[in-house]
Design a protein around this motif. Structure first.
Motif, mmCIF file in Angstrom:
data_model
loop_
_atom_site.group_PDB
_atom_site.id
_atom_site.type_symbol
_atom_site.label_atom_id
_atom_site.label_comp_id
_atom_site.label_asym_id
_atom_site.label_seq_id
_atom_site.Cartn_x
_atom_site.Cartn_y
_atom_site.Cartn_z
ATOM 1 N N ARG A 1 -169.766 23.414 44.366
ATOM 2 C CA ARG A 1 -168.349 23.876 45.016
ATOM 3 C C ARG A 1 -167.248 24.162 44.212
ATOM 4 O O ARG A 1 -167.155 23.316 42.799
ATOM 5 N N PRO A 2 -166.353 24.908 44.397
ATOM 6 C CA PRO A 2 -165.358 25.558 43.383
ATOM 7 C C PRO A 2 -164.175 24.419 43.197
ATOM 8 O O PRO A 2 -163.924 23.670 44.273
ATOM 9 N N SER B 1 -160.696 22.624 43.548
ATOM 10 C CA SER B 1 -159.445 22.897 44.645
ATOM 11 C C SER B 1 -158.240 23.187 43.974
ATOM 12 O O SER B 1 -157.330 23.283 44.826
ATOM 13 N N GLU C 1 -158.922 27.047 39.715
ATOM 14 C CA GLU C 1 -159.231 28.057 40.445
ATOM 15 C C GLU C 1 -158.755 29.528 40.057
ATOM 16 O O GLU C 1 -159.172 30.676 40.354
ATOM 17 N N HIS D 1 -162.620 31.428 34.280
ATOM 18 C CA HIS D 1 -163.775 32.121 35.194
ATOM 19 C C HIS D 1 -164.620 33.102 34.019
ATOM 20 O O HIS D 1 -165.468 33.296 34.269
ATOM 21 N N HIS E 1 -168.460 29.836 35.895
ATOM 22 C CA HIS E 1 -167.658 29.554 37.253
ATOM 23 C C HIS E 1 -167.156 30.466 38.101
ATOM 24 O O HIS E 1 -165.940 31.060 37.478
ATOM 25 N N GLN E 2 -167.629 31.051 39.183
ATOM 26 C CA GLN E 2 -167.089 32.160 39.997
ATOM 27 C C GLN E 2 -166.196 31.644 40.958
ATOM 28 O O GLN E 2 -166.621 30.823 41.788
ATOM 29 N N PRO E 3 -165.364 32.408 41.303
ATOM 30 C CA PRO E 3 -164.258 32.049 42.311
ATOM 31 C C PRO E 3 -164.998 32.022 43.582
ATOM 32 O O PRO E 3 -165.636 32.838 43.924
ATOM 33 N N HIS E 4 -164.592 30.936 44.252
ATOM 34 C CA HIS E 4 -165.304 30.821 45.711
ATOM 35 C C HIS E 4 -166.854 30.533 45.610
ATOM 36 O O HIS E 4 -167.056 30.503 46.819
ATOM 37 N N ARG E 5 -167.226 30.579 44.536
ATOM 38 C CA ARG E 5 -168.793 30.542 44.546
ATOM 39 C C ARG E 5 -169.229 28.966 43.785
ATOM 40 O O ARG E 5 -170.169 28.265 44.169
#
Length: 227
Positions: free
Chosen positions: A7-8, A10, A14, A20, A51-55
């Motif tokens: 989970r990304p 919060s 982010e 990223h 770490h990919q945004p929203h993924r």
């Protein structure tokens, strides 16, 4: 990494493009400890994550290799019992120089940060082989011990097993093999990052490096020789 870790974050991480755009390479060595010599590697594993945004966390590469130790640093019975590695498994393995050169050739899509539990150990192994892996040796490290001390100041100690127990991460059956330890270190790192981000303790990649970073020894300026 399990679903909880994917989970990304919060919080502000982010929104940090540097976070990223960085590939985090979780790395671990197993080795021998010959008397009168520094530790000698017999196995290395690395797991590359972004770490990919929203993924969340995504694995983008992996590498592992046994390494044949030098004659002065043979595998001991105690080492074999701890790791499950045998002398027969090492007999035809590449040398440390060959294995680390192969890992070095995989580092083509940075920027990178290494991640290790008690990073000076991994950093020392790499530094002593810096001529074989110059790209790897120049990468700064994130130490999960330093990060855990900042976030979890009341833990009894900061051994990897203690953090696995704290986060209820199952210990792998092949604990003390390099790839197994890399995968659980990645789990711990993901939990720490999520906790740091949600509490506002870590707000950017720069903040992460300030909090838990260790500079690569190979990048340190060389002191001029004294006359």
């Amino acid at each position: 990494m399990n679903a909880d870790i994917r989970r990304p974050p919060s919080g502000q991480l982010e929104g940090d493009p540097l976070f990223h755009n960085t590939t985090f390479v979780v790395i671990d060595f197993e080795g021998t400890t010959p008397a009168g010599h520094p530790p000698q590697p017999i196995e290395v594993a690395a797991l590359a994550l972004t770490h990919q945004p929203h993924r969340g966390w995504v694995q983008v590469g992996a590498y592992e290799s046994l390494m044949r130790p030098p004659e002065f640093a043979p595998l001991t019975p105690a080492g074999a019992a701890q790791t499950g590695i045998t002398a027969a498994m090492l007999a035809d393995a590449p040398t440390a120089g060959e294995a680390l050169a192969a890992l070095d050739s995989c580092l083509t899509a940075g920027p990178y940060l290494l991640v290790a539990h008690h990073a000076p150990v991994e950093g020392g192994m790499i530094y002593r082989r810096r001529e074989d892996c110059p790209h790897l040796a120049a990468i700064d490290l994130i130490d999960t011990v330093l990060l855990a001390k900042r976030l979890l100041p009341r833990l009894e100690n900061y051994r990897l097993d203690t953090l696995l127990d704290h986060y209820k991460i199952p210990r792998p059956r092949d604990r003390h093999r390099a790839m197994a330890d890399v995968r659980v270190t990645a789990e711990v790192f993901g939990r720490l990052i999520a906790e740091a981000d949600s509490t506002g303790t870590i707000r950017s990649l720069r903040n992460l490096k300030t909090t838990a970073g260790r500079p690569a020894k190979a990048s340190a300026p060389v002191q001029a020789e004294l006359f």
